[in-house]
Design an enzyme around this catalytic site. Sequence first.
Site, PDB file in Angstrom:
ATOM      1  N   ASP B 100       0.848  -1.186   0.000  1.00 25.12           N
ATOM      2  CA  ASP B 100       0.000   0.000   0.000  1.00 25.12           C
ATOM      3  C   ASP B 100       0.889   1.244   0.000  1.00 25.12           C
ATOM      4  OD1 ASP B 100       0.865  -0.584   2.673  1.00 25.12           O
ATOM      5  OD2 ASP B 100      -0.610   0.845   3.432  1.00 25.12           O
ATOM      6  N   GLU B 166       0.195  -0.843   5.719  1.00 26.25           N
ATOM      7  CA  GLU B 166       1.297  -0.263   6.488  1.00 26.25           C
ATOM      8  C   GLU B 166       1.125   1.237   6.700  1.00 26.25           C
ATOM      9  OE1 GLU B 166       5.271   1.261   7.626  1.00 26.25           O
ATOM     10  OE2 GLU B 166       4.061   1.883   5.906  1.00 26.25           O
TER      11      GLU B 166
END
Lengths: 478, 478
Positions: B100, B166
């Site tokens: 991400d 994250e």
Amino acid sequence: MAPQLDSYFKQVDDLSDHFIERLRKAVAIPSVSAEDDRRPEVIRMGKFLASELKALGADVELRELGKQPHKEHLDLPPVVVARYGSDKSKRTILVYGHYDVQPALKDDGWATEPFDLTVDDKGRMYGRGSTDDKGPVLGWLNAIEAHQKAGIDFPVNLLMCFEGMEEYGSEGLDDFINEEAKKYFKDADAVCISDNYWLGTEKPCLTYGLRGCNYYSLEISGPGQDLHSGVFGGTAHEPMTDLMRVMSTLVAPDGKILIDGINELVAPMTDDEKSLYGDIAFTMDNLYESLGSTSGIYDNKEQTLMARWRYPSLSLHGVEGAFSAPGAKTVIPAKVIGKFSIRIVPDMEIEDVNKLVFAHVDKAFAALGSKNTCKCTLQHAGKWWVASPKHWNFTAAGKAVEHVWGVKPDLTREGGSIPVTLTFEQATGKNVLLLPMGSSTDAAHSINEKLDKRNYIEGIKLLGTYLHYVAEEPMKEE
Amino acid sequence: MAPQLDSYFKQVDDLSDHFIERLRKAVAIPSVSAEDDRRPEVIRMGKFLASELKALGADVELRELGKQPHKEHLDLPPVVVARYGSDKSKRTILVYGHYDVQPALKDDGWATEPFDLTVDDKGRMYGRGSTDDKGPVLGWLNAIEAHQKAGIDFPVNLLMCFEGMEEYGSEGLDDFINEEAKKYFKDADAVCISDNYWLGTEKPCLTYGLRGCNYYSLEISGPGQDLHSGVFGGTAHEPMTDLMRVMSTLVAPDGKILIDGINELVAPMTDDEKSLYGDIAFTMDNLYESLGSTSGIYDNKEQTLMARWRYPSLSLHGVEGAFSAPGAKTVIPAKVIGKFSIRIVPDMEIEDVNKLVFAHVDKAFAALGSKNTCKCTLQHAGKWWVASPKHWNFTAAGKAVEHVWGVKPDLTREGGSIPVTLTFEQATGKNVLLLPMGSSTDAAHSINEKLDKRNYIEGIKLLGTYLHYVAEEPMKEE
């Protein structure tokens, strides 16, 4: 005059549902001047007003103000000017209002749809613009209609000036008023503005003074771009640290302005003035109700009213460029802009205040020993205004209040600024009266804005009654 | 080993356009974990990774983590776990990365489209996620592919763990790692994470320490709703005034934390440690380049590195609830929430820091004599991490750096926190190495994030080379 007014009042009562419908139609048009994509709605609202006025027999013009400064793709909404009556034997009263509104989203916390006028069982009519300023604007139209239906001669020639950019700085309006003062508005004998509020919830007031406002940006910058606080925290001068420091030197928690020299600019309190405050219909409970809390600074009404009306105040509004969303973000903002403003009062001159503010900020920032850069600028300024409450315009309004509400109005000042007041006074050279319709709990600019049905209906009566008294009041102190 | 690596290196060079294309495809998927409506893109990115891994012959699983806490309408993106090789005679290395990315809008000030990888004439590859962390994640895949095409036996069994949350707090990941430590990850002999950056732009480093982070919300409220500063300015205690006061007591412009007792929690500097800083390849110009300014607090690298790595820092991130847009708004915000965080270091315990922070805030607020209400809460906390850089995992990585880059790497710590590092260490009981690919100027989390082509291509070589050395390094200090 009394019999005439009785049949006028009866008409207003009979037409009250119709008048509420008219307000509902107006509220349903989301004429938010601050939102670019709603500009067509603002214009639609202007046309709605014009059409209602025409139907009442007024001469109406939509006056274009050109493109919006700094947003050249947007047309400014038109100023709706209108004349109702042109009898040389009558006085001519110029009234002002605005048909644009503050932004409003249901998600902001409104209990009802903001653009759907919702009347509760206590007669509170909730809706964006209900009290600010669509209710009062329609009040003038409703007064005309009730006179017509009651078959009563309208007591004055009415000049109307309704703008669509008030909630966004009244762009273009000052030039327009100055231009038209000796043209469209040349017959005006006095000016009346209904765009403010009672001090409390029970007693009407006439308003003769306003504070001005100097609004500042305080920019502190350093890094070339936002930084990660893990990587840079502790190694670089952080603009937010400096900004909080400087902003915290401006004002004390008890409201005292800490800028050297500011308080010395304020006109001293006279015994005469001091004696006025005791009689004002205002209680600490009024304050607490409108605050929604008991976190007032003073424990008595006199000091509270003085703090609001005749002393300056400094508010810290926010920070641009820093993290402002919910949640957590470990950013070191590279450039932050603190926003603060000072409400100014007699005898504070705008330029003098600027000088003291800039000198203070420079000194406070220098004391930090930071390697960042600090820049303080004036965003906008508006002078304070104080009129003579002994003018026949006020005397007439006072009699009208007594007639409609059965009490003498309080003579009040306001803490806020309505810059157009000063513009009308200076451009026309005539007395300006602020004659509010709504009450202190109306929450203009907030969520759940409302206008009480009683204030609307009696307010319509008051505007009409004022026109009767002002038509006949002997001239004095003009 | 050298001949094998030579043909591996040649393959990486030959495949470099292909590897850049793979990164372009990954960057084109706007896998922003913080934006709800882009959740499908995050999931698409996870599937893209899985598909690429499968094509390389890895065993891949998409492991669901369930619904997102506090946002039950959203599925968490899957953790992509994969195994490449299961030869009992080989070591098993567990690698972690995230697929991400941070939010990015062209309007934020990007020079190029953030989700369109754009390579300039200096080989800088601009795009959101290029360096954080899609480049390094793909680095592992590329290393596998280059081994296959060069016909070289892969030196280790590779376990991979790539998450998709994250940048939004790694929701659900800790539980997953703890759960799988003795299952999917049970064979791991050591852990390697490539999700950080060189200290400068020229010399690689191995990272053995991270600061932790305690993030706080400081809420001050009073009025029932936002107020108009004209009407209420000077009469009520304003939450922003109080907040700026309290926040300005937390940290000095020179970065010194002003909370009583905080600095006493920090492990004392030893002469041994002090001697390490002089040799680190870092200059003040490196700092100034990454800052984008010369507004550093210290004028020498030693103090700067100590401030970043081994001393705590406190940053003021912003204010929620106040006016944060451009322009002017004369609001008195009713409730404002200041955000600040403290980077913590050995031996600061999270709970001890909390106690000191809350006591300080209570005292500072009480000193204001305000009628507002103040509440300080911990939003999240992460412990610091320090590993042994003498472990064979680090020794192998050091040799790999020397092989690929021709220099011994700096042994560094980082100012930021990568909480998963500590989780892997505690869950697996194995040594964790941070092996960065990108450089200090990559602007992760900022506009114009980039990865230099050189860092990407040589980085792929480094990851592969590390696996060769780590396969053979004698065990010591395990």
